[in-house]
Design a protein around this motif. Sequence first.
Motif, PDB file in Angstrom:
ATOM      1  N   SER A  44       0.668  -1.208   0.138  1.00  0.00           N
ATOM      2  CA  SER A  44       0.052  -0.197  -0.134  1.00  0.00           C
ATOM      3  C   SER A  44       0.913   1.336   0.003  1.00  0.00           C
ATOM      4  O   SER A  44       2.007   1.225   0.426  1.00  0.00           O
ATOM      5  N   VAL A  45       0.308   2.309  -0.321  1.00  0.00           N
ATOM      6  CA  VAL A  45       0.910   3.707  -0.598  1.00  0.00           C
ATOM      7  C   VAL A  45       1.569   3.834   1.191  1.00  0.00           C
ATOM      8  O   VAL A  45       2.563   4.561   1.217  1.00  0.00           O
ATOM      9  N   LYS A  48       4.459   1.710   1.802  1.00  0.00           N
ATOM     10  CA  LYS A  48       5.751   2.155   0.865  1.00  0.00           C
ATOM     11  C   LYS A  48       6.470   3.521   1.528  1.00  0.00           C
ATOM     12  O   LYS A  48       7.353   3.703   1.577  1.00  0.00           O
ATOM     13  N   LEU A  49       5.481   4.460   2.245  1.00  0.00           N
ATOM     14  CA  LEU A  49       5.873   5.741   2.777  1.00  0.00           C
ATOM     15  C   LEU A  49       6.619   5.361   3.739  1.00  0.00           C
ATOM     16  O   LEU A  49       7.762   6.074   4.131  1.00  0.00           O
ATOM     17  N   SER A  52      10.039   3.903   2.913  1.00  0.00           N
ATOM     18  CA  SER A  52      10.686   4.947   2.316  1.00  0.00           C
ATOM     19  C   SER A  52      11.422   5.957   3.213  1.00  0.00           C
ATOM     20  O   SER A  52      12.695   6.307   3.357  1.00  0.00           O
ATOM     21  N   SER A  71       7.614   6.848  -8.210  1.00  0.00           N
ATOM     22  CA  SER A  71       6.590   7.359  -7.444  1.00  0.00           C
ATOM     23  C   SER A  71       7.207   9.009  -7.132  1.00  0.00           C
ATOM     24  O   SER A  71       8.131   8.866  -6.095  1.00  0.00           O
ATOM     25  N   LEU A  74       5.876   9.674  -3.361  1.00  0.00           N
ATOM     26  CA  LEU A  74       6.793   9.106  -2.444  1.00  0.00           C
ATOM     27  C   LEU A  74       8.459   9.622  -2.274  1.00  0.00           C
ATOM     28  O   LEU A  74       8.858  10.006  -1.208  1.00  0.00           O
TER      29      LEU A  74
END
Length: 211
Positions: A44-45, A48-49, A52, A71, A74
Amino acid sequence: MKDFLSGLYLITPQLESDELLFSICEKILAHGVNLLQYRDKTNSVAKKLYRSKVLREITKKYNTKLIINDSLLLCLRSDADGVHYGKDDGSLVFARNILGNDKILGASCYDSLQTAVRAETLGVDYVAFGAVAKSQTKPNNKIVPMNTIIQAKNSLQIPICLIGGITTQNAEQIKQQSQADMLAIISDVFDDFDENQSKEKINFYNSLFAN
């Protein structure tokens, strides 16, 4: 030219465990890696965030540049060093305008010299060609002829990265033939991770770019 766009360029594998990903990356980066790309095609975003941001802290610790795959959002929200776009990831012109000149913008060109030339005119900092050998990550990818890469090296003013199927067994020959600025590695370093072997491999890859 951004002078850190050279040498070993690692790309993260798809791992389920956050802690395993962070632990392996930290151990590998401790041996000296110029660039790390966070590539994640399934989470999911929000996940991933989170990853990151943690990878941003790890890469800062080891003076490694962090690139986010596909992205722009991101990249900006994690304060990464740059973003890498494939052919369907968005406008290179828009990305460059948003990133400004200080952050890195890379683009995949697959086996197309024409795509690479166009990407350079649109403001990317480097282009990636691949696969250059049979790849475990993308086994059906077309192999790029070495002549295409040599033509690109002679035609472009920006650094060239090669990806796909590169291992300690073929890297030296590929580097010598292509004179590529960067070699991108996933499987050969991350698969069946062993800390001692990873150190040897990182040292080997770095030695290919020692002048």
